[in-house]
Write an enzyme that holds these catalytic residues in place. Structure first.
Site, PDB file in Angstrom:
ATOM      1  N   SER A   1     -14.009  -9.425   1.689  1.00  0.00           N
ATOM      2  CA  SER A   1     -15.059 -10.059   1.152  1.00  0.00           C
ATOM      3  C   SER A   1     -16.419  -8.930   1.549  1.00  0.00           C
ATOM      4  O   SER A   1     -17.112  -8.828   0.956  1.00  0.00           O
ATOM      5  CB  SER A   1     -15.322 -11.463   1.308  1.00  0.00           C
ATOM      6  OG  SER A   1     -15.519 -11.583   3.030  1.00  0.00           O
ATOM      7  N   LYS A   2     -16.288  -8.773   2.956  1.00  0.00           N
ATOM      8  CA  LYS A   2     -17.488  -8.073   3.342  1.00  0.00           C
ATOM      9  C   LYS A   2     -17.552  -6.548   2.933  1.00  0.00           C
ATOM     10  O   LYS A   2     -18.587  -5.787   2.872  1.00  0.00           O
ATOM     11  CB  LYS A   2     -17.594  -8.072   4.845  1.00  0.00           C
ATOM     12  CG  LYS A   2     -17.855  -9.516   5.451  1.00  0.00           C
ATOM     13  CD  LYS A   2     -19.278 -10.080   4.792  1.00  0.00           C
ATOM     14  CE  LYS A   2     -19.745 -11.404   5.713  1.00  0.00           C
ATOM     15  NZ  LYS A   2     -20.798 -11.915   4.896  1.00  0.00           N
TER      16      LYS A   2
ATOM     17  N   TYR B   1     -11.889 -12.149   5.318  1.00  0.00           N
ATOM     18  CA  TYR B   1     -13.349 -11.810   5.585  1.00  0.00           C
ATOM     19  C   TYR B   1     -13.755 -10.451   5.389  1.00  0.00           C
ATOM     20  O   TYR B   1     -14.776 -10.018   4.849  1.00  0.00           O
ATOM     21  CB  TYR B   1     -13.571 -12.352   7.016  1.00  0.00           C
ATOM     22  CG  TYR B   1     -14.950 -12.283   7.468  1.00  0.00           C
ATOM     23  CD1 TYR B   1     -16.083 -13.153   7.012  1.00  0.00           C
ATOM     24  CD2 TYR B   1     -15.166 -11.278   8.405  1.00  0.00           C
ATOM     25  CE1 TYR B   1     -17.197 -12.934   7.630  1.00  0.00           C
ATOM     26  CE2 TYR B   1     -16.550 -11.103   8.854  1.00  0.00           C
ATOM     27  CZ  TYR B   1     -17.591 -11.953   8.457  1.00  0.00           C
ATOM     28  OH  TYR B   1     -18.835 -11.934   8.831  1.00  0.00           O
ATOM     29  N   ALA B   2     -12.869  -9.565   5.850  1.00  0.00           N
ATOM     30  CA  ALA B   2     -13.126  -8.127   5.911  1.00  0.00           C
ATOM     31  C   ALA B   2     -13.083  -7.538   4.612  1.00  0.00           C
ATOM     32  O   ALA B   2     -14.104  -6.830   4.026  1.00  0.00           O
ATOM     33  CB  ALA B   2     -11.876  -7.286   6.497  1.00  0.00           C
TER      34      ALA B   2
ATOM     35  N   VAL C   1     -23.796 -21.901  -2.808  1.00  0.00           N
ATOM     36  CA  VAL C   1     -24.092 -20.657  -3.392  1.00  0.00           C
ATOM     37  C   VAL C   1     -22.739 -20.333  -4.118  1.00  0.00           C
ATOM     38  O   VAL C   1     -22.684 -19.219  -5.107  1.00  0.00           O
ATOM     39  CB  VAL C   1     -24.552 -19.400  -2.704  1.00  0.00           C
ATOM     40  CG1 VAL C   1     -25.784 -19.854  -1.951  1.00  0.00           C
ATOM     41  CG2 VAL C   1     -23.353 -19.163  -1.616  1.00  0.00           C
TER      42      VAL C   1
END
Ligand code: NAD
Length: 250
Positions: free
Chosen positions: A162-163, A159-160, A68
């Site tokens: 991006s989320k 990660y944080a 993706v």
């Protein structure tokens, strides 16, 4: 009659974990599902299991076809759903991953990799369905954020980030698409028992899971909320964040 009878859905990252559970539930509710995953073997296994249960599925998987983060792969995934399954009504941007490092040990590659999979992947897949859903004047998009997107954990700056960006992205797209009867919502799961969370070091596992008032989450807990959002019960709900954490975040 299932709640998604006649609908066609793409579920990214549906070779295992939460995505697989969503795909299975969608099939049980009458939808045809395009299975996507970077991991070809996992995607084919999911597809075989769902077909054996009587489901109508198509698969676009592997590297680079099922990635993706690759724009032409995203266009091909959408095309395959429309051609093989006869239309497209639902997109679940579920594919995601982690690569935890404390910030002073996080190199540019670890930063970009996570932003690419979790955020750019969501952007590219959304862009690939955008005009089609707009013309059709119907569509449901569900994005996967995380509890980490509302706060964070040690070593999860990539990660944080991006989320949390996935939440803002969801709201922007929801505003754009609301006049076209397209709903765009986002989930923030807490701690769900999948391969992703089993990477938590064993010495921390007990204290982390014991802190969840309703106990450790299962993929089906998340899948059922995604199903609700994609059903007609939620036709007038868009741009919303739903936390699925068994009371961990209140
Ligand atoms: P998982 O690792 O079990 O499954 C994720 C799947 O995504 C894997 O099969 C993987 O191969 C696939 N994937 C990774 N990169 C991809 C790419 N570039 N293209 C296509 N597929 C790709 O993880 P999971 O726990 O089922 O997580 C699913 C989603 O839920 C993720 O977005 C994750 O960040 C989010 N989430 C999970 C939890 C949890 O506790 N498990 C909590 C919050 C959010």
């Amino acid at each position: 009659m299932g709640r998604l009878e006649g609908k066609v859905a793409i579920v990214t990252g549906s070779g295992r974990g939460i995505g697989k559970s969503i795909a299975r539930l969608f099939i049980e509710e009458g939808a045809a599902v395009l299975i996507n995953d970077l991991d070809e073997e996992a995607a084919q296994l999911t597809a075989r299991e769902l077909q054996a249960a009587g489901g109508k599925v198509s698969v676009v998987a592997g590297n680079p076809d099922g990635d993706v983060t690759n724009e032409s792969s995203c266009l091909r995934i959408v095309e395959a759903a429309r051609e093989d399954l006869g239309g497209l009504h639902i997109l679940v941007n579920n594919a995601g991953t982690t690569l935890d490092r404390v910030i002073h040990k996080m190199d540019d590659r670890a930063w970009r990799f996570i932003l690419d999979v979790n955020l750019k992947g969501t952007f590219l897949m959304t862009k690939a369905v955008y005009d089609y859903f707009k013309r059709q004047r119907y569509g449901k998009i569900v994005n996967m954020s995380s509890m980490a997107g509302l706060g964070s954990n040690i070593g999860q700056a990539n990660y944080a980030t991006s989320k949390s960006a996935v939440i803002s992205f969801t709201k922007s797209v929801a505003i754009d698409l609301a006049p076209y009867n397209v709903c765009v919502n986002v989930l923030a799961p807490g701690i769900i028992d999948t391969r992703l969370t089993r990477a938590i070091p064993s010495e921390k596992w007990e204290s982390v899971t014991q802190a969840i008032p309703m106990g450790l989450g299962r993929p089906e807990h998340v899948a059922r909320v995604v199903l609700g959002l994609c059903s007609e019960d939620f036709d007038y709900v868009t741009g919303q964040l739903i936390v699925v954490s068994g009371g961990l975040i209140i």
